[in-house]
Design a protein around this motif. Structure first.
Motif, short mmCIF file in Angstrom:
data_model
loop_
_atom_site.label_atom_id
_atom_site.label_comp_id
_atom_site.label_asym_id
_atom_site.label_seq_id
_atom_site.Cartn_x
_atom_site.Cartn_y
_atom_site.Cartn_z
N ARG A 2 -16.00 -35.92 -8.28
CA ARG A 2 -15.15 -36.86 -9.02
C ARG A 2 -13.76 -36.75 -8.40
NH1 ARG A 2 -13.68 -37.37 -15.53
NH2 ARG A 2 -11.92 -38.78 -15.14
N ASN B 298 -10.96 -39.39 -8.56
CA ASN B 298 -10.20 -40.64 -8.69
C ASN B 298 -8.78 -40.52 -9.19
OD1 ASN B 298 -11.28 -39.95 -11.12
ND2 ASN B 298 -11.64 -42.02 -11.80
N THR C 298 -5.02 -34.32 -8.22
CA THR C 298 -4.44 -33.32 -9.13
C THR C 298 -5.52 -32.47 -9.80
OG1 THR C 298 -2.92 -35.08 -9.71
CG2 THR C 298 -2.80 -33.07 -11.03
N MET C 299 -6.50 -33.11 -10.38
CA MET C 299 -7.49 -32.36 -11.15
C MET C 299 -8.41 -31.55 -10.25
SD MET C 299 -6.97 -32.15 -14.28
CE MET C 299 -8.46 -31.16 -14.45
N LYS D 199 -9.72 -47.72 -16.20
CA LYS D 199 -9.74 -47.14 -14.85
C LYS D 199 -11.09 -46.47 -14.56
CE LYS D 199 -7.65 -43.64 -11.97
NZ LYS D 199 -7.20 -42.26 -12.04
N GLN D 200 -11.64 -45.76 -15.57
CA GLN D 200 -12.92 -45.08 -15.37
C GLN D 200 -14.06 -46.08 -15.22
OE1 GLN D 200 -12.63 -41.85 -14.72
NE2 GLN D 200 -10.48 -42.24 -15.17
N TYR E 253 -6.71 -45.61 -19.32
CA TYR E 253 -7.59 -44.59 -18.73
C TYR E 253 -9.05 -45.06 -18.76
CZ TYR E 253 -10.47 -40.46 -18.27
OH TYR E 253 -11.46 -39.58 -17.87
N CYS F 250 0.32 -31.85 -19.02
CA CYS F 250 -0.07 -33.26 -18.78
C CYS F 250 -0.91 -33.84 -19.90
CB CYS F 250 -0.83 -33.39 -17.47
SG CYS F 250 0.14 -32.96 -16.03
N HIS F 251 -1.71 -33.00 -20.55
CA HIS F 251 -2.63 -33.52 -21.57
C HIS F 251 -2.06 -33.38 -22.98
CE1 HIS F 251 -5.87 -34.45 -18.74
NE2 HIS F 251 -5.59 -33.31 -18.13
N PRO G 43 -5.63 -38.48 -19.78
CA PRO G 43 -6.56 -38.70 -20.89
C PRO G 43 -6.43 -37.68 -22.01
CG PRO G 43 -7.71 -37.76 -19.00
CD PRO G 43 -6.32 -38.09 -18.56
N CYS H 25 -2.58 -26.84 -19.05
CA CYS H 25 -3.15 -28.19 -19.23
C CYS H 25 -2.23 -29.02 -20.12
CB CYS H 25 -4.51 -28.11 -19.88
SG CYS H 25 -5.56 -26.79 -19.27
N ILE I 60 -6.52 -28.38 -9.54
CA ILE I 60 -6.49 -27.53 -10.73
C ILE I 60 -7.85 -26.88 -10.96
CG2 ILE I 60 -6.35 -27.66 -13.26
CD1 ILE I 60 -4.01 -29.70 -12.75
N TYR J 249 -19.64 -31.95 -21.90
CA TYR J 249 -19.09 -33.02 -21.05
C TYR J 249 -17.88 -32.51 -20.27
CZ TYR J 249 -16.46 -37.08 -19.58
OH TYR J 249 -15.74 -37.97 -18.81
C1 HEM Z 1 -8.33 -35.67 -16.24
C2 HEM Z 1 -8.98 -31.10 -17.83
C3 HEM Z 1 -4.51 -29.88 -16.33
C4 HEM Z 1 -3.77 -34.47 -14.89
C5 HEM Z 1 -8.89 -34.53 -16.79
C6 HEM Z 1 -10.24 -34.45 -17.33
C7 HEM Z 1 -10.42 -33.16 -17.76
C8 HEM Z 1 -9.18 -32.43 -17.51
C9 HEM Z 1 -11.68 -32.58 -18.41
C10 HEM Z 1 -11.26 -35.60 -17.42
C11 HEM Z 1 -11.27 -36.13 -18.82
C12 HEM Z 1 -12.41 -37.07 -19.12
O1 HEM Z 1 -13.31 -37.24 -18.29
O2 HEM Z 1 -12.42 -37.63 -20.22
C13 HEM Z 1 -7.82 -30.37 -17.56
C14 HEM Z 1 -7.67 -28.95 -17.82
C15 HEM Z 1 -6.42 -28.59 -17.36
C16 HEM Z 1 -5.79 -29.81 -16.85
C17 HEM Z 1 -8.74 -28.06 -18.46
C18 HEM Z 1 -5.79 -27.22 -17.32
C19 HEM Z 1 -6.48 -26.14 -16.81
C20 HEM Z 1 -3.89 -31.02 -15.86
C21 HEM Z 1 -2.54 -31.09 -15.36
C22 HEM Z 1 -2.34 -32.38 -14.94
C23 HEM Z 1 -3.57 -33.13 -15.18
C24 HEM Z 1 -1.55 -29.92 -15.35
C25 HEM Z 1 -1.09 -33.03 -14.34
C26 HEM Z 1 -0.36 -32.37 -13.37
C27 HEM Z 1 -4.95 -35.18 -15.10
C28 HEM Z 1 -5.14 -36.59 -14.75
C29 HEM Z 1 -6.45 -36.93 -15.15
C30 HEM Z 1 -7.03 -35.74 -15.73
C31 HEM Z 1 -4.13 -37.51 -14.07
C32 HEM Z 1 -7.14 -38.30 -14.99
C33 HEM Z 1 -7.95 -38.29 -13.74
C34 HEM Z 1 -8.69 -39.60 -13.54
O3 HEM Z 1 -8.05 -40.65 -13.68
O4 HEM Z 1 -9.88 -39.53 -13.27
N1 HEM Z 1 -8.27 -33.30 -16.92
N2 HEM Z 1 -6.67 -30.86 -16.99
N3 HEM Z 1 -4.49 -32.27 -15.75
N4 HEM Z 1 -6.09 -34.71 -15.69
FE1 HEM Z 1 -6.38 -32.78 -16.32
#
Ligand code: HEM
Ligand code: HEM
Length: 182
Positions: free
Chosen positions: A152, A154, A159-160, A44-45, A41, A117-118, A130, A114, A163, A139
């Protein structure tokens, strides 16, 4: 070639330390904690910042300009091996709503949990998802707003963005404050 965390440590402690700390635990809440984050991750960023298309940030664009792919792999390996500091959850009045969003989502608006996936404890899942636990609320709020606005973009399938578009400001604030202590 295999990533070399010792070389990554040198770069972090010379170039990134002021904002992200010597071990990836940042001091100011606008700078993300990077300790314990998944290396794939992080890599990638770093590429996304350097290419300045899918993730735009003037500071990180500058920081990645001179890093080679090997540097980015080494830095990512080093940071992923550091221990994240345990932080206290912030804003007690938002914890209950934050926990609900994180674990259940909001069935009324189709917001998914959340945790799906998280991870149940915010640790993420290698390699795509991540770690969010122990991150500064400021942040996390910035990132959710950036996804919502399409600034943002990427992850494939956006997906995000999908959401974040389903979230209210209050839900974003609540889940972000819940994540600090997770
Ligand atoms: C990245 C929050 C639900 C997939 C992120 C990041 C945040 C976040 C803050 C960026 C992290 C960073 O910059 O360090 C949330 C919250 C959720 C949620 C609050 C629920 C409300 C989900 C779900 C999935 C998902 C359900 C999958 C179906 C991803 C992926 C990334 C990501 C793949 C990476 C994106 C990238 O590569 O830039 N999420 N997430 N998230 N999230 Fe979520
Ligand atoms: C974001 C690494 C130097 C300020 C990030 C992220 C990574 C990273 C991987 C994304 C984290 C995530 O998605 O969870 C590095 C490395 C550095 C470095 C390896 C040294 C080579 C710096 C410095 C500053 C800084 C010196 C401050 C002057 C920030 C900020 C963000 C960020 C403000 C958030 C950007 C946004 O909102 O998208 N950094 N960083 N970084 N970094 Fe750095």
């Amino acid at each position: 070639t295999k990533a070399d965390p010792a070389k990554g440590q040198q770069i972090v402690q010379q170039v990134c330390v002021a904002c992200h700390g010597a071990d990836g635990n940042s001091s100011a809440p606008i700078n993300p904690n990077l300790a314990g984050q998944h290396p794939e991750y992080l890599f990638k960023q770093l590429k996304a910042f350097k290419e300045n298309k899918l993730r735009k940030n003037p500071t990180m664009f500058g920081m990645t300009a001179t890093l080679t792919e090997d540097d980015m792999r080494n830095v990512s390996a080093y940071l992923s091996q550091q221990k994240p500091k345990v932080l206290e959850g912030s804003k007690p009045d938002l914890q209950e709503l934050g926990k609900k969003i994180y674990k259940v989502g909001n069935p009324a608006t189709g917001l998914p949990a959340c945790a799906a996936c998280h991870g149940p404890k915010g640790g993420g899942m290698p390699a795509q998802f991540p770690r969010l636990g122990g991150q500064h609320a400021e942040y996390t709020i910035t990132q959710l707003n950036a996804f919502r606005k399409g600034e943002r973009a990427n992850d494939p399938g956006e997906t995000m963005r999908q959401i974040a578009l389903k979230m209210t400001d209050k839900e974003i604030e609540a889940v972000s404050n819940y994540l600090v202590g997770l």
